[in-house]
Write an enzyme that holds these catalytic residues in place. Sequence first.
Site, PDB file in Angstrom:
ATOM      1  N   HIS A  34       0.828  -1.202   0.000  1.00  0.00           N
ATOM      2  CA  HIS A  34       0.000   0.000   0.000  1.00  0.00           C
ATOM      3  C   HIS A  34       0.866   1.257   0.000  1.00  0.00           C
ATOM      4  O   HIS A  34       2.072   1.220   0.265  1.00  0.00           O
ATOM      5  CB  HIS A  34      -0.915   0.003   1.230  1.00  0.00           C
ATOM      6  CG  HIS A  34      -0.146  -0.112   2.517  1.00  0.00           C
ATOM      7  ND1 HIS A  34       0.552   0.934   3.073  1.00  0.00           N
ATOM      8  CD2 HIS A  34       0.074  -1.177   3.329  1.00  0.00           C
ATOM      9  CE1 HIS A  34       1.140   0.536   4.176  1.00  0.00           C
ATOM     10  NE2 HIS A  34       0.871  -0.754   4.356  1.00  0.00           N
ATOM     11  N   ASP A 340       4.132  -4.599   3.477  1.00  0.00           N
ATOM     12  CA  ASP A 340       5.589  -4.746   3.478  1.00  0.00           C
ATOM     13  C   ASP A 340       5.999  -6.147   3.910  1.00  0.00           C
ATOM     14  O   ASP A 340       6.918  -6.745   3.334  1.00  0.00           O
ATOM     15  CB  ASP A 340       6.244  -3.695   4.388  1.00  0.00           C
ATOM     16  CG  ASP A 340       5.540  -3.524   5.728  1.00  0.00           C
ATOM     17  OD1 ASP A 340       4.617  -4.299   6.048  1.00  0.00           O
ATOM     18  OD2 ASP A 340       5.917  -2.583   6.470  1.00  0.00           O
TER      19      ASP A 340
END
Length: 483
Positions: A34, A340
């Site tokens: 994101h 991540d």
Amino acid sequence: MTTLQPRPPYTDAELQKLYPPNLDLQLVQILMRHGERTPVSPRFQNTGLPPFWPYCTSVRQITSTILSPSSSSLTTLQWTRRLETFSRESDSPTLALSPTSHPDNICDMGTLTDLGRQTTSSLGARLRDLYITRLGFLPPAITSPSQIYLRTTPVPRALESLQQTFSTLYPPNTRLPSPETGIFPTPVIITRAHADETLYPNDGNCRRFAALSRAFAQRAADRHNNTPDMEYLNQLIGKWMDGGKVAVDSRPRLSGVMDTINATLAHGPETRLPKEFYDEKARGIIEKIGVEEWFQGYRESEEYRRLGIGGLVGDLVERMVKSVEGRGDEVRFGLLGCHDTTLAGMLASLGAFGTERWVPFTSHVAVELFRDNMKGGRERGGWFGGLFGKGKEIGRRPAEELGEEEKKKLEGYYVRLRYNDEVVTVPGCRMEGKHLEGDESFCTLAAFKEIVDKFTPKNWKQECRMGRGETVSLPKVPEPAGY
């Protein structure tokens, strides 16, 4: 590392080398982190950092689906969201305000910001430039989204980032009415319930993985809490910590310190920590320890890989094999909104995360499937095999269970990974016969599948329950990733 600085577009010479004429691109799957967000929890208000940030103009134009009271049909309601919190003096309710005392555009914790929307939109534009304009792999306009597989975690910032990226990969003027219906079908975005989610390391619903994660985190704390590097951090920022001490397992944790540093660096001057938090040496130390704490388990433990990310990577391989076999929908492009920990966990599990830097916002990994057009693999193992071939699908079946005819279906196909537009190589693919002659980054699909098979769970939920109540022990000898 915080906001990604994308590399310049490939030159014509680079593009020709990356996409040689004897290889046809067949399937692309993009895993994207994101965009920029606020910290996942408020920290360091003792430094003057405001808990609420004014970078979310989208909350003034929220649209929800409601049932119309007059017609019993579905309609929409547009509304503005404001956040309420406690007053400083008591538990009385009060509106959350920006640093300039305004109640609008206030972000919640872990929310995609205006900048995050911009960078994920830019990612979509870069993907369009590469796969549509320059390579011609995807059509410039579509009448049906059926060739595009969209999936995201249930976390709002991942969903919104995916939507932003798709909106510039295929802007509204490129979504044409279908000749059959006269309208463009609504794009389908696939999500899962939290209990079934494997698009990120799901420690909340996999107790065994959570226990392993704690064990590796504790090892990182034991290794680094009493070192010159940690002393350096304490001299810089220890006075701002709870208890006056920085540690891997301090309050906030060292990874939480990094989270706030990265989020503040990405945004404006109204939301900045004291300058000592941005010391380059300190940031390097924090990221190096954070990468070890969170991702070293993937590099050393097959069980960690299997429970943390194996389900997702197994999905990617299964989709590639189905493309080869010609079974199911002919998806050519997948876009997956994730995090991540997804990107680094997958790359580390393949032995291809060779960095001590954290994954920046709006990073992406491209998993590309190629067919050698000189060997005609598609005709032998694809359409013809899918229509007339006998036997069950290859799918997730381990390589050792495949017959010779099934293995032949995978011949002439190659897998290549790019992380933020830089090619990465799986170490097991460097071996003779495991890659395209002359380029180790093009792993044979058979070799890639064989590597992934070793950490693809057969029953993820059952394996997540194994060993409950037992003491978790780390591998005595590291089990290297990527082989």
